[in-house]
Motif scaffolding. Sequence first.
Motif, PDB file in Angstrom:
ATOM      1  N   CYS A 254       6.043 -16.571   0.195  1.00  0.00           N
ATOM      2  CA  CYS A 254       6.704 -15.285  -0.065  1.00  0.00           C
ATOM      3  C   CYS A 254       6.745 -14.422   1.205  1.00  0.00           C
ATOM      4  O   CYS A 254       7.668 -13.630   1.375  1.00  0.00           O
ATOM      5  CB  CYS A 254       6.002 -14.529  -1.195  1.00  0.00           C
ATOM      6  N   VAL A 280       8.106  -8.881  -3.949  1.00  0.00           N
ATOM      7  CA  VAL A 280       9.166  -9.778  -4.443  1.00  0.00           C
ATOM      8  C   VAL A 280      10.346  -8.936  -4.928  1.00  0.00           C
ATOM      9  O   VAL A 280      11.508  -9.236  -4.648  1.00  0.00           O
ATOM     10  CB  VAL A 280       8.629 -10.664  -5.599  1.00  0.00           C
ATOM     11  N   LEU A 285      13.528 -11.277  -3.739  1.00  0.00           N
ATOM     12  CA  LEU A 285      13.349 -12.724  -3.586  1.00  0.00           C
ATOM     13  C   LEU A 285      13.755 -13.453  -4.865  1.00  0.00           C
ATOM     14  O   LEU A 285      13.633 -12.926  -5.959  1.00  0.00           O
ATOM     15  CB  LEU A 285      11.882 -13.056  -3.254  1.00  0.00           C
TER      16      LEU A 285
END
Length: 344
Positions: A254, A280, A285
Amino acid sequence: MRAVAFERPGSVAIVDRPEPELLASDDAVVRIEAAGICGSDLHIYRGRVPTQPGFTLGHEYVGTVVAAGDAVSRVRVGDRVLGTFMAVCGACGACRRGEFSLCGGIRLFGLGPLGGCLQGTQAELALVPHANLTLRRVPPGLPDATALLAGDVMATGYHAVLAAGLVAGETCAVVGAGAVGLCAVMCAHLAGAAAVFAIDSVEPRLEIARSLGAVAVHHGEHDCRRAVGAHTSGRGADVAIEAVGSPDALRTACRVVRKGGTVSIVGVHAEPAAVAMDDVFIRGLRIVAGLANVVAHVDRVLALMAAGRLQAGPLAADEVPLAQAPEAYARFDRRETAKILLRP
Ligand SMILES: [Zn+2]
Ligand SMILES: [Zn+2]
């Protein structure tokens, strides 16, 4: 017949068990000529994935069909075959969509109760359910050590890249340079990646990744985000592949991916792993995860291997007799080798 069975965490044993017999009309029995020890066998070996003592391990295999039920039409007795690590029904909704790894009746070789109690392939003989879908003939000239990768680690590397939607010209960071990670490096290059980064903390693995044309990033010595950023104008990789199955590897994936990039998880996660959901969310993402759809990919992977465009050479396996499995597991557990082949 002899088989490699789980004893307790940190120990496997050679056991004697009855020879398998056909149970369904689409079963086959394969005489195993080579069986791989895989990173996911280590999850069981280390006790992270619970298995019954006495259960036969293994799910990478090449051998010869010695018996086949009446409904087996795609392979015959005498064929040299390889198989996928999963056996799927072919008839449920997921299978009919081609999403075989989501099959309602999926069974995984050598995993114990979690895998539907399908005995593994590190043995002299193995029962193979749904043989029409599970088995493929080995293309002429393909050695055992190459062919058996097609049903597991190479198809998983292929899946990781495909599931990420990598487009030619994009960059790809692979977290974990074990067998699956190295296969993903090869598949990302084949898919047209402009640059591939291999992130690991084991130097010999990084050396293999370098030989495959990857930029090696030593996790622990480097700030991975900065190292990948240095090659991507500070943005991060378009795609990150998580090929370990640990919370730390997931966090790394990540961190090294760019805003709006994709994290493709093929490492086997056996416990909850926290992700920084705020990061995120803010960075937009995309996360995809799950067992590789190897039944769908295996023919393409075999075609690439037969054409010499995917090679097993970098994963050169140590070959040992099946009887030496206890020492082989211990050596593999110490990461002294990328791949071990057991010869029954
Ligand atoms: Zn495996
Ligand atoms: Zn199914």
